[in-house]
Design an enzyme around this catalytic site. Structure first.
Site, PDB file in Angstrom:
ATOM      1  N   ASP A  25     -12.755 -25.104  11.247  1.00  0.00           N
ATOM      2  CA  ASP A  25     -12.211 -23.977  10.948  1.00  0.00           C
ATOM      3  C   ASP A  25     -12.090 -22.772  11.417  1.00  0.00           C
ATOM      4  OD1 ASP A  25     -11.362 -25.931   8.740  1.00  0.00           O
ATOM      5  OD2 ASP A  25     -13.337 -25.537   7.885  1.00  0.00           O
ATOM      6  N   LYS A  41      -9.013 -23.028  16.168  1.00  0.00           N
ATOM      7  CA  LYS A  41      -8.761 -23.601  17.318  1.00  0.00           C
ATOM      8  C   LYS A  41      -7.062 -23.851  17.292  1.00  0.00           C
ATOM      9  CE  LYS A  41     -10.895 -27.466  15.962  1.00  0.00           C
ATOM     10  NZ  LYS A  41     -11.853 -27.117  14.839  1.00  0.00           N
ATOM     11  N   LYS A  83      -5.004 -21.787  16.717  1.00  0.00           N
ATOM     12  CA  LYS A  83      -4.163 -20.714  16.842  1.00  0.00           C
ATOM     13  C   LYS A  83      -4.294 -20.535  18.599  1.00  0.00           C
ATOM     14  CE  LYS A  83      -6.028 -16.212  16.464  1.00  0.00           C
ATOM     15  NZ  LYS A  83      -6.562 -15.278  15.705  1.00  0.00           N
ATOM     16  N   ALA A 138      -9.582 -33.677   9.527  1.00  0.00           N
ATOM     17  CA  ALA A 138      -9.048 -32.310  10.108  1.00  0.00           C
ATOM     18  C   ALA A 138      -7.718 -31.839   9.319  1.00  0.00           C
ATOM     19  CB  ALA A 138      -9.096 -32.351  11.504  1.00  0.00           C
ATOM     20  N   GLY A 139      -7.674 -30.751   9.137  1.00  0.00           N
ATOM     21  CA  GLY A 139      -6.572 -29.899   8.430  1.00  0.00           C
ATOM     22  C   GLY A 139      -6.117 -28.848   9.352  1.00  0.00           C
ATOM     23  N   HIS A 140      -4.698 -28.994   9.557  1.00  0.00           N
ATOM     24  CA  HIS A 140      -4.404 -28.091  10.766  1.00  0.00           C
ATOM     25  C   HIS A 140      -3.138 -27.445  10.309  1.00  0.00           C
ATOM     26  CE1 HIS A 140      -3.263 -27.212  15.234  1.00  0.00           C
ATOM     27  NE2 HIS A 140      -2.936 -26.171  14.589  1.00  0.00           N
ATOM     28  N   ARG A 194     -18.884 -53.177  16.191  1.00  0.00           N
ATOM     29  CA  ARG A 194     -17.724 -54.222  16.834  1.00  0.00           C
ATOM     30  C   ARG A 194     -17.070 -55.009  16.041  1.00  0.00           C
ATOM     31  NH1 ARG A 194     -22.710 -55.002  20.215  1.00  0.00           N
ATOM     32  NH2 ARG A 194     -23.634 -54.271  18.395  1.00  0.00           N
ATOM     33  N   GLN A 203     -12.968 -30.638  13.882  1.00  0.00           N
ATOM     34  CA  GLN A 203     -14.422 -30.270  13.312  1.00  0.00           C
ATOM     35  C   GLN A 203     -14.810 -29.217  14.380  1.00  0.00           C
ATOM     36  OE1 GLN A 203     -14.027 -34.076  13.245  1.00  0.00           O
ATOM     37  NE2 GLN A 203     -12.424 -33.330  11.551  1.00  0.00           N
ATOM     38  N   LYS A 234     -10.930 -13.589  13.173  1.00  0.00           N
ATOM     39  CA  LYS A 234     -10.863 -13.027  11.861  1.00  0.00           C
ATOM     40  C   LYS A 234     -11.860 -11.829  11.821  1.00  0.00           C
ATOM     41  CE  LYS A 234      -9.582 -16.562   8.859  1.00  0.00           C
ATOM     42  NZ  LYS A 234     -10.183 -17.496   7.461  1.00  0.00           N
TER      43      LYS A 234
END
Ligand code: IMP
Ligand code: MG
Length: 336
Positions: free
Chosen positions: A16, A19, A21, A44-46, A142, A178, A282
């Protein structure tokens, strides 16, 4: 002769950090032929604003918004349900996906059973419940299922060897998910994710170490973490930073815990990832809150203003071998 070059974007904290950007900025410059997601799955959330529309992707790399070939790499795990839902969302949103989105044929697949298990068992460490841990466990046990075993994925499959080495002029932007603080080996185990979030994790996708050029490290001017461990000390100012910075997860909506940036943690991340360029996002959040501080050798060091803090951090990074012109401090709204 084929030539391959790789740049990596790695998050130096707990995800968070922005990345996406940096990836957007670099993609716009037209520097790359491919954008590769190199680890993680639908955890992940983008969030992307593209032509005034808001998109949230979890599996598909951002290159697709710029017409660049976007690849889900072998270091990832892929949830086909999520993948097809995102494809649909992109098509409906007017994003060109035809011949732009690819999946490594040897990537492992997240199943319904993995997701259900993660929702039950992931509570202990506070996972996103997206099935990541169970899918990686089966990969290494496996007993896993690969993308090449799923007929619906056939039109999207690629062989990364052919893709990287049998074409001319391949320039890959490898984007991690992450962050280093969540890395399976170097994070605070067991409060980690199940994949390799490091710059080295990018190379695990068949990219030769000799192809590596720049490593973009991305951080925020403060730290955030989502998960079960206690991370944020009792401090009203930190709560305020969380509010002003809108620190809520893009995948689960959970409130992120906040703390000051730790210089020793940062140094470890910079060194272990071979960072050549670094972005701190930020800055405006601390300015709005009116508080500037870091931890250094377990002591809180406060600064009068942003300039003083930036000078302190830059000096330290120079001693780690990062050139001053490769250190960027960025506002929430800036490109870089
Ligand atoms: P998992 O990756 O879902 O197994 O979750 C393991 C840990 O990583 C939890 O603390 C999650 O909150 C955290 N995590 C996973 N993905 C992200 C992300 O994209 N951003 C921030 N934290 C994440
Ligand atoms: Mg995110």
């Amino acid at each position: 002769m084929s030539t391959l070059s790789t740049d990596v974007i790695v998050d130096l904290q707990y995800g968070d950090c922005g990345k996406g950007k940096i990836a957007h900025h670099l993609c716009k410059e037209g520097l790359y032929t491919h954008v590769l997601r190199y680890n993680g799955g639908a955890n992940a959330g983008h969030t992307i604003f593209h032509k005034e529309k808001k998109f949230i992707t979890h599996q598909i790399p951002a290159g697709v918004f710029f017409g660049i070939k976007s690849v889900v790499g072998s270091g990832c795990v892929l949830d086909p349900v999520q993948f097809f839902a995102e494809l649909e969302m992109l098509k409906e949103g007017g994003v060109e996906t035809q011949d732009k989105i690819f999946v490594a044929e040897n990537v492992h697949v997240i199943t319904d059973a993995h997701r259900e298990e993660d929702k039950r068992e992931g509570l202990r460490i506070g996972t996103t419940g997206r099935g990541n841990g169970p899918a990686y466990r089966e990969k290494y046990g496996r007993t896993g299922v690969r993308a090449s075993d799923v007929p619906e994925l056939k039109p999207y499959l690629i062989n990364l060897y052919e893709e990287w080495y049998k074409r001319d002029d391949v320039r890959v932007l490898a984007e991690g998910a992450q962050g280093f603080g969540l890395d399976i080996d170097w994070g605070d185990y067991p409060y980690v994710t199940s994949s390799h979030c490091t710059a080295a994790g990018a190379l695990l996708n068949g990219l030769s170490p000799r192809s590596l050029k720049d490593v973009w490290g991305v951080a925020k001017v403060y730290e955030t973490y989502v998960g079960s461990k206690k991370f944020q000390p009792e401090d009203e100012v930190l709560n305020k930073i969380g509010d002003v910075g809108e620190e809520f997860g893009a995948t689960t909506g959970r409130r992120r815990q906040v703390n000051w940036m730790n210089m020793q943690t940062l140094e470890r991340a910079v060194r272990m990832n071979g960072v050549t360029r670094i972005v701190f996002n930020k800055v405006d959040v601390l300015r709005t809150v009116g508080a500037w501080a870091v931890y250094d050798d377990n002591k809180k060091v406060e600064f009068k203003n942003g300039e003083d803090m930036q000078a302190f951090v830059s000096e330290r990074l120079k001693s780690m071998g990062i050139l001053p012109e490769h250190i960027y401090f960025s506002e929430s709204k800036d490109k870089i």
